[in-house]
Design a protein around this motif. Structure first.
Motif, PDB file in Angstrom:
ATOM      1  N   UNK A  62       3.771   2.370  23.033  1.00 13.68           N
ATOM      2  CA  UNK A  62       3.556   1.614  21.800  1.00 13.68           C
ATOM      3  C   UNK A  62       4.537   0.448  21.798  1.00 13.68           C
ATOM      4  N   UNK A  63       4.027  -0.748  21.771  1.00  7.75           N
ATOM      5  CA  UNK A  63       4.878  -1.923  21.872  1.00  7.75           C
ATOM      6  C   UNK A  63       5.669  -2.160  20.585  1.00  7.75           C
ATOM      7  N   UNK A  64       6.688  -2.963  20.699  1.00 10.61           N
ATOM      8  CA  UNK A  64       7.465  -3.341  19.519  1.00 10.61           C
ATOM      9  C   UNK A  64       6.585  -4.027  18.491  1.00 10.61           C
ATOM     10  N   UNK A  65       5.703  -4.899  18.925  1.00  8.63           N
ATOM     11  CA  UNK A  65       4.834  -5.622  17.993  1.00  8.63           C
ATOM     12  C   UNK A  65       3.930  -4.665  17.221  1.00  8.63           C
ATOM     13  N   UNK A  66       3.385  -3.675  17.912  1.00 10.14           N
ATOM     14  CA  UNK A  66       2.522  -2.699  17.244  1.00 10.14           C
ATOM     15  C   UNK A  66       3.316  -1.875  16.244  1.00 10.14           C
ATOM     16  N   UNK A  67       4.524  -1.476  16.621  1.00  8.79           N
ATOM     17  CA  UNK A  67       5.350  -0.682  15.714  1.00  8.79           C
ATOM     18  C   UNK A  67       5.772  -1.495  14.496  1.00  8.79           C
ATOM     19  N   UNK A  73       2.626  -2.401   7.430  1.00  7.48           N
ATOM     20  CA  UNK A  73       1.500  -1.796   6.735  1.00  7.48           C
ATOM     21  C   UNK A  73       1.964  -0.701   5.776  1.00  7.48           C
ATOM     22  N   UNK A  74       2.887   0.138   6.219  1.00 15.24           N
ATOM     23  CA  UNK A  74       3.394   1.211   5.362  1.00 15.24           C
ATOM     24  C   UNK A  74       4.175   0.639   4.186  1.00 15.24           C
ATOM     25  N   UNK A  75       5.027  -0.339   4.436  1.00 15.38           N
ATOM     26  CA  UNK A  75       5.812  -0.940   3.353  1.00 15.38           C
ATOM     27  C   UNK A  75       4.921  -1.598   2.310  1.00 15.38           C
ATOM     28  N   UNK A  76       3.814  -2.190   2.761  1.00 14.47           N
ATOM     29  CA  UNK A  76       2.889  -2.849   1.838  1.00 14.47           C
ATOM     30  C   UNK A  76       2.075  -1.856   1.019  1.00 14.47           C
ATOM     31  N   UNK A  77       1.952  -0.621   1.505  1.00 11.57           N
ATOM     32  CA  UNK A  77       1.095   0.369   0.864  1.00 11.57           C
ATOM     33  C   UNK A  77       1.773   1.112  -0.278  1.00 11.57           C
ATOM     34  N   UNK A  78       3.092   0.958  -0.424  1.00 16.08           N
ATOM     35  CA  UNK A  78       3.819   1.750  -1.403  1.00 16.08           C
ATOM     36  C   UNK A  78       4.875   0.916  -2.117  1.00 16.08           C
ATOM     37  N   UNK A  79       5.211   1.340  -3.324  1.00 12.79           N
ATOM     38  CA  UNK A  79       6.320   0.719  -4.051  1.00 12.79           C
ATOM     39  C   UNK A  79       7.627   1.438  -3.771  1.00 12.79           C
ATOM     40  N   UNK A  80       7.577   2.478  -2.939  1.00 17.84           N
ATOM     41  CA  UNK A  80       8.781   3.234  -2.590  1.00 17.84           C
ATOM     42  C   UNK A  80       9.562   2.549  -1.471  1.00 17.84           C
ATOM     43  N   UNK A  81      10.867   2.814  -1.387  1.00 17.98           N
ATOM     44  CA  UNK A  81      11.615   2.384  -0.211  1.00 17.98           C
ATOM     45  C   UNK A  81      11.077   3.067   1.040  1.00 17.98           C
ATOM     46  N   UNK A 106      12.322  -8.081   8.504  1.00 15.26           N
ATOM     47  CA  UNK A 106      11.300  -8.971   7.954  1.00 15.26           C
ATOM     48  C   UNK A 106       9.995  -8.266   7.604  1.00 15.26           C
ATOM     49  N   UNK A 107       9.843  -6.993   7.977  1.00 18.46           N
ATOM     50  CA  UNK A 107       8.605  -6.274   7.666  1.00 18.46           C
ATOM     51  C   UNK A 107       8.575  -5.744   6.238  1.00 18.46           C
ATOM     52  N   UNK A 108       9.706  -5.788   5.549  1.00 19.76           N
ATOM     53  CA  UNK A 108       9.758  -5.295   4.177  1.00 19.76           C
ATOM     54  C   UNK A 108      10.301  -3.892   4.023  1.00 19.76           C
TER      55      UNK A 108
END
Length: 291
Positions: A62-67, A73-81, A106-108
């Motif tokens: 699994x490449x760095x870009x994919x990870x 995607x996970x950070x955008x899906x939730x209001x949780x840390x 930078x991914x949030x």
């Protein structure tokens, strides 16, 4: 306060006192459900994510870009840390680790972990000095970026709440080190001095060893991995030992896989569908529709 600032500040607050569980979803659906149950934060699982893609838990697959896209995607899906399981930072040398960390921030995500495992069987852990320099590089990369809208003070004065939280991991227990307790304490203390906010030795199982690690790195918090070999321990017991944060790694994902495997094997071997009685209901439709 913007969303990233809010989750970073909240994540730091969770590490200041008490004990909390940081469950590990492997996709958007499991993330949403864990938030629905009332957990205060979540963490990614490299293994859970890899298995969902039909791949082994290995940065070579699994490449760095994919990870990084998974974190986003996970950070955008939730209001949780969200804490990012960033493995070894997809790099060996400190400068490359720093670049990976900048991209991760930078991914949030609200936090990220860097481990000292090389992934190589002949030398499973980075040399001590290099391992410490890698954490220093991660610390410097994080310090170079202040998350807008956060508060720049921590209760102890040692943690800036406007910085993504850095967890440093020693993998000695997982790679078969000849003296994992000694190696873990030596490295975690050095990682704390190098600027890690939280310390983590996945694989430790005995209460007395857990207490020793807590004492060794105090006042900084530790994360404890609960998995099949120490699942007899409870949140209250771990809190009494001084554990601040509890994660479960790939265990939730593997519990889900266990259900699938058992049901599929029953169908294939005996033609029985009885295991469907334990299936989740279609209430999931309402949960996802109203998210």
């Amino acid at each position: 306060m913007n969303k990233h600032g809010a989750v970073v500040s909240k994540f730091h607050e969770l590490h200041e006192s008490g004990c909390f569980v940081l469950p590990n979803p492997w996709d958007v659906g499991s993330t949403i459900y864990l938030q629905h149950l009332g957990f205060k934060a979540v963490a990614t699982t490299s293994a859970g994510f890899a298995f969902s893609k039909g791949l082994p838990d290995d940065p070579e697959f699994i490449s760095r870009a994919v990870m990084l896209e998974h974190f986003r995607e996970i950070a955008a899906a939730t209001s949780l840390p969200v804490n990012a399981d960033f493995q070894n930072g997809f790099a060996d040398d400190p400068e490359a680790v720093a670049e990976s960390v900048r991209l991760c921030v930078a991914t949030g995500v609200a936090g990220l972990s860097i481990e000292d495992s090389t992934g190589q069987s002949d030398q499973p852990l980075y040399d001590f000095d290099l391992a410490v320099e890698r954490i220093k590089a991660a610390r410097s990369a994080i310090d170079a970026v202040s998350v807008p809208g956060t508060v720049a003070t921590g209760s102890s004065g040692s943690i800036d709440n406007n910085k993504v939280l850095l967890t440093a991991r020693c993998e000695a227990f997982l790679v078969g080190d000849h003296d994992p307790m000694r190696t873990s304490i030596e490295r975690l203390v050095a990682f704390a001095d190098a600027g890690a906010d939280c310390l983590y030795a996945p694989g430790v199982t005995e209460p007395d060893e857990i207490a020793q690690i807590v004492k060794a790195v105090a006042p900084k918090p530790i994360n404890l991995l609960v998995f099949s070999k120490n699942s007899n321990l409870t949140v209250n017991q771990l809190a009494d030992l001084g554990v601040r944060r509890i994660s479960v790694g790939s265990s939730l994902a593997r519990v889900a896989w266990g259900g699938l495997i058992r049901a599929a094997e029953d169908i294939q071997s005996s033609g029985s569908f009885e295991s469907f009685a334990g299936a989740a209901t279609f209430d999931l439709n309402s949960l996802f529709r109203n998210r």
